[in-house]
Design a protein around this motif. Structure first.
Motif, mmCIF file in Angstrom:
data_model
loop_
_atom_site.group_PDB
_atom_site.id
_atom_site.type_symbol
_atom_site.label_atom_id
_atom_site.label_comp_id
_atom_site.label_asym_id
_atom_site.label_seq_id
_atom_site.Cartn_x
_atom_site.Cartn_y
_atom_site.Cartn_z
ATOM 1 N N LEU A 1 79.219 30.530 18.660
ATOM 2 C CA LEU A 1 80.619 30.119 18.730
ATOM 3 C C LEU A 1 81.415 30.995 19.682
ATOM 4 N N THR A 2 80.791 32.007 20.268
ATOM 5 C CA THR A 2 81.458 32.902 21.208
ATOM 6 C C THR A 2 80.894 32.686 22.615
ATOM 7 N N HIS B 1 86.819 28.986 30.298
ATOM 8 C CA HIS B 1 86.690 28.024 29.210
ATOM 9 C C HIS B 1 86.175 28.715 27.952
ATOM 10 N N ALA B 2 86.870 28.513 26.859
ATOM 11 C CA ALA B 2 86.425 28.990 25.556
ATOM 12 C C ALA B 2 85.205 28.169 25.127
ATOM 13 N N PRO B 3 84.428 28.672 24.140
ATOM 14 C CA PRO B 3 83.282 27.886 23.650
ATOM 15 C C PRO B 3 83.667 26.469 23.215
ATOM 16 N N SER B 4 84.931 26.287 22.814
ATOM 17 C CA SER B 4 85.402 24.952 22.422
ATOM 18 C C SER B 4 85.613 24.033 23.619
ATOM 19 N N GLY B 5 85.581 24.604 24.840
ATOM 20 C CA GLY B 5 85.801 23.822 26.041
ATOM 21 C C GLY B 5 87.208 23.904 26.586
ATOM 22 N N VAL B 6 88.125 24.505 25.828
ATOM 23 C CA VAL B 6 89.516 24.616 26.251
ATOM 24 C C VAL B 6 89.643 25.671 27.350
ATOM 25 N N THR C 1 81.929 33.740 13.899
ATOM 26 C CA THR C 1 81.567 34.275 15.209
ATOM 27 C C THR C 1 80.509 35.376 15.128
ATOM 28 N N GLU D 1 91.438 28.548 28.984
ATOM 29 C CA GLU D 1 92.388 29.528 28.485
ATOM 30 C C GLU D 1 92.703 30.595 29.531
#
Length: 232
Positions: free
Chosen positions: A102-103, A154-159, A188, A161
């Motif tokens: 998740l990281t 990109h964060a692991p969520s795809g956003v 995490t 940042e």
């Protein structure tokens, strides 16, 4: 986060400012003509955090800004995340936690810690996270450093940042070490372990964790040894 600079010689307040997004507290001090000697304390002021730094006059006077501040990258979510982490020791070992998928650094190892919750004392964050991530109970942590990183990605969520990490670093002792176990399953942290001090270099640490350990581990171990001597 509010920053307060205190003269190392007199403890007088020599500057105050609001930490801007992406700004490193050490660079901010240099731009005002001061060198950060050490982090002194971090405490709640209302619903916000106040970080006090011991500073000394910078030879040559104020430095020019280290970078040109500009608007955030178009479409990026701007996020400043204050967090607290601990260099946690028992008599002969160092506590390490492994980052999960998740990281952005799965499989690498870091120090126990995480984001400071709303109105939470940062020292309590370290205590809470050590229990959630590794099942260990700590004695009162002591602030020793502050670390700042700023990047766009990109964060692991795809956003996408525009992310500013402000990490408060503590030293802490675990008086009754247990087998390391992750209580916050699915988060995490994927694993935890006690690393013997003589082989801490062999662990696949993140860049930031390795830098902190190279800077502080010896003094933390010396402080722990002195504490045991005083108690014996």
């Amino acid at each position: 986060m509010d920053i307060v600079g205190l003269s190392v010689s007199s403890l007088d307040v020599v500057y105050r400012h609001r930490l801007a997004h992406g700004e490193d507290p050490r660079h901010a001090a240099a731009e005002r003509g001061w060198k950060v000697e050490r982090a002194l304390r971090a405490e709640l002021s209302g619903d916000d955090l106040e970080l006090a730094l011991l500073v000394s006059p910078l030879r040559g006077g104020p430095r020019r800004p280290s970078r040109t501040r500009s608007d955030s990258v178009a479409g990026a979510v701007v996020r400043q995340r204050p967090a607290a982490y601990g260099i946690v020791l028992c008599e002969d070992s160092l506590l390490a936690t492994e980052f999960s998928s998740l990281t952005g650094v799965p499989g690498q190892w870091g120090l126990p810690g995480g984001g400071i919750e709303h109105a939470e004392d940062p020292a309590h964050t370290v205590v809470r996270e050590a229990w959630e991530e590794a099942g260990q109970e700590l004695e009162a942590p002591v602030l020793i450093d502050v670390q700042s990183d700023h990047w766009v990605g990109h964060a692991p969520s795809g956003v996408l940042e525009d992310f500013h990490a402000v990490r408060l670093i503590y030293a802490a002792r675990c008086p009754r070490p247990k087998r390391a176990v992750v209580h916050d399953v699915g988060g995490t942290t994927s694993a935890a372990q006690w690393v013997p001090l003589q082989r801490w270099h062999s662990v696949s640490w993140t860049r930031g964790a390795r830098s902190l350990l190279q800077r502080h581990l010896d003094s933390c171990v010396s402080g722990l040894s002195a504490e045991f001597s005083c108690r014996s």
